[in-house]
Design a protein around this motif. Structure first.
Motif, mmCIF file in Angstrom:
data_model
loop_
_atom_site.group_PDB
_atom_site.id
_atom_site.type_symbol
_atom_site.label_atom_id
_atom_site.label_comp_id
_atom_site.label_asym_id
_atom_site.label_seq_id
_atom_site.Cartn_x
_atom_site.Cartn_y
_atom_site.Cartn_z
ATOM 1 N N MET A 1 3.815 2.514 7.899
ATOM 2 C CA MET A 1 3.476 2.613 6.485
ATOM 3 C C MET A 1 3.597 1.246 5.824
ATOM 4 O O MET A 1 4.576 0.539 6.026
ATOM 5 C CB MET A 1 4.419 3.602 5.786
ATOM 6 N N TYR A 2 2.586 0.890 5.046
ATOM 7 C CA TYR A 2 2.581 -0.367 4.308
ATOM 8 C C TYR A 2 2.816 -0.078 2.824
ATOM 9 O O TYR A 2 2.469 0.985 2.322
ATOM 10 C CB TYR A 2 1.251 -1.094 4.483
ATOM 11 N N LEU A 3 3.382 -1.063 2.145
ATOM 12 C CA LEU A 3 3.620 -0.956 0.711
ATOM 13 C C LEU A 3 2.917 -2.118 0.024
ATOM 14 O O LEU A 3 3.151 -3.281 0.362
ATOM 15 C CB LEU A 3 5.125 -1.005 0.415
ATOM 16 N N VAL A 4 2.052 -1.788 -0.929
ATOM 17 C CA VAL A 4 1.325 -2.794 -1.703
ATOM 18 C C VAL A 4 1.739 -2.637 -3.159
ATOM 19 O O VAL A 4 1.620 -1.552 -3.732
ATOM 20 C CB VAL A 4 -0.204 -2.622 -1.565
ATOM 21 N N VAL A 5 2.261 -3.704 -3.765
ATOM 22 C CA VAL A 5 2.749 -3.624 -5.139
ATOM 23 C C VAL A 5 2.075 -4.689 -5.993
ATOM 24 O O VAL A 5 1.732 -5.772 -5.520
ATOM 25 C CB VAL A 5 4.282 -3.791 -5.212
ATOM 26 N N SER A 6 1.904 -4.363 -7.258
ATOM 27 C CA SER A 6 1.373 -5.343 -8.201
ATOM 28 C C SER A 6 1.828 -4.965 -9.600
ATOM 29 O O SER A 6 2.337 -3.872 -9.835
ATOM 30 C CB SER A 6 -0.154 -5.418 -8.134
ATOM 31 N N ARG A 85 -7.397 1.027 -10.367
ATOM 32 C CA ARG A 85 -8.537 1.099 -9.448
ATOM 33 C C ARG A 85 -8.570 -0.125 -8.531
ATOM 34 O O ARG A 85 -8.843 -0.014 -7.330
ATOM 35 C CB ARG A 85 -9.842 1.222 -10.229
ATOM 36 N N ALA A 86 -8.283 -1.298 -9.103
ATOM 37 C CA ALA A 86 -8.295 -2.528 -8.304
ATOM 38 C C ALA A 86 -7.208 -2.498 -7.239
ATOM 39 O O ALA A 86 -7.439 -2.878 -6.085
ATOM 40 C CB ALA A 86 -8.113 -3.740 -9.222
ATOM 41 N N LEU A 87 -6.013 -2.053 -7.608
ATOM 42 C CA LEU A 87 -4.925 -1.989 -6.628
ATOM 43 C C LEU A 87 -5.241 -0.955 -5.551
ATOM 44 O O LEU A 87 -4.957 -1.183 -4.363
ATOM 45 C CB LEU A 87 -3.607 -1.635 -7.317
ATOM 46 N N ALA A 88 -5.843 0.160 -5.939
ATOM 47 C CA ALA A 88 -6.239 1.165 -4.953
ATOM 48 C C ALA A 88 -7.245 0.576 -3.966
ATOM 49 O O ALA A 88 -7.191 0.861 -2.756
ATOM 50 C CB ALA A 88 -6.837 2.382 -5.658
ATOM 51 N N SER A 92 -6.586 0.097 0.098
ATOM 52 C CA SER A 92 -7.466 0.831 1.013
ATOM 53 C C SER A 92 -7.958 -0.024 2.169
ATOM 54 O O SER A 92 -8.773 0.435 2.983
ATOM 55 C CB SER A 92 -8.668 1.392 0.231
ATOM 56 N N ASN A 93 -7.469 -1.251 2.274
ATOM 57 C CA ASN A 93 -7.836 -2.139 3.385
ATOM 58 C C ASN A 93 -7.590 -1.424 4.718
ATOM 59 O O ASN A 93 -6.461 -1.031 5.013
ATOM 60 C CB ASN A 93 -6.985 -3.416 3.303
ATOM 61 N N PRO A 94 -8.628 -1.227 5.530
ATOM 62 C CA PRO A 94 -8.464 -0.474 6.780
ATOM 63 C C PRO A 94 -7.502 -1.111 7.775
ATOM 64 O O PRO A 94 -7.017 -0.433 8.687
ATOM 65 C CB PRO A 94 -9.891 -0.420 7.353
ATOM 66 N N GLU A 95 -7.191 -2.395 7.599
ATOM 67 C CA GLU A 95 -6.277 -3.068 8.523
ATOM 68 C C GLU A 95 -4.810 -2.785 8.185
ATOM 69 O O GLU A 95 -3.918 -3.139 8.956
ATOM 70 C CB GLU A 95 -6.524 -4.579 8.498
#
Length: 231
Positions: A1-6, A85-88, A92-95
């Motif tokens: 699991m990855y976590l992307v924050v902004s 929407r931009a963060l989503a 959603s980067n498939p990598e």
């Protein structure tokens, strides 16, 4: 699991992984007991600079107009919607799958309808991109209220902090109270040190609606991603 924050603020989310902010660290620590490891330490956490989110949100080849949702909103809540929407899109980067995304912003208001409209704009934006694993993280009125709850008030009777002004120039400024308590500026490095010392724990903030809203949303996403009940 990855976590992307902004989100906003050098002393909130931070500018990058190299200049990580305290809220990014606190989100990671909130998730760790459930994931079993620190996503930050495992290099599975990405801080996306607010300016990059703004750039993506204005790129009409990426963020295409959808019906009249954005037009019905005021300028400020529209920005929250487009940022979500931009963060989503980034998450959603498939990598980097599966990814959990968290978008932070201060409400900057002590009026609950303002808080609710900003938070709902984030939810609507995440849904517009078809992204299910996004969590809105909105401070009422600003993140200093959460920090004061932990550092000064011992996690007790913190709800009144959410009724305070979000203006740093107000006579009862939350930022000023925090820095008076610390007896020094509340810098990114200082707050990160306090987190590393275990002096701030989001899970222990239980009587502030803006925090329990975040906790409930996060638990719902973690249950879906990890496939197990989250207490």
């Amino acid at each position: 699991m990855y976590l992307v924050v902004s989100g906003e603020g050098e002393t909130d989310i931070g500018k990058s992984n190299e200049a990580i902010g305290p809220l990014s660290k606190l989100i990671d620590k909130y998730i760790e007991p459930h994931s079993g490891f620190s996503l930050l330490e495992a290099e599975m956490l990405e801080v996306v600079h607010e300016s990059e989110i703004t750039r993506i949100s204005k790129d009409k080849t990426i963020i295409k107009n959808r019906s009249r949702v954005g037009k019905k909103q005021g300028q400020e809540t529209r920005e929250f919607y487009r940022a979500a929407r931009a963060l989503a899109h980034v998450a959603s980067n498939p990598e980097r799958q599966p990814s959990l995304a968290v978008l932070f912003h201060d409400s900057d208001s002590n009026k609950w309808p303002d808080y609710q409209s900003k938070r709902q704009s984030m939810i609507t934006g995440l849904e517009a991109q078809g992204f299910k694993n996004g969590v809105p993280f909105v401070a009422q009125p600003k993140s200093e209220a959460w920090l004061l709850c932990a550092l000064k008030y011992g996690y007790q009777h913190c709800a009144p902090l959410e009724e305070r002004s979000g203006n740093d120039d107000s006579p009862k400024s939350l930022k000023a109270e925090l820095e008076t308590h610390l007896d020094e500026p509340a810098t990114r490095v200082k707050l990160n040190d306090l987190i590393d010392e275990g002096k701030i724990d989001l899970a222990q903030i239980t009587d502030m609606k803006s925090m329990t809203d975040f906790q409930e949303s996060m638990k719902e996403v973690l249950e879906r991603m990890l496939g197990k009940p989250i207490e």
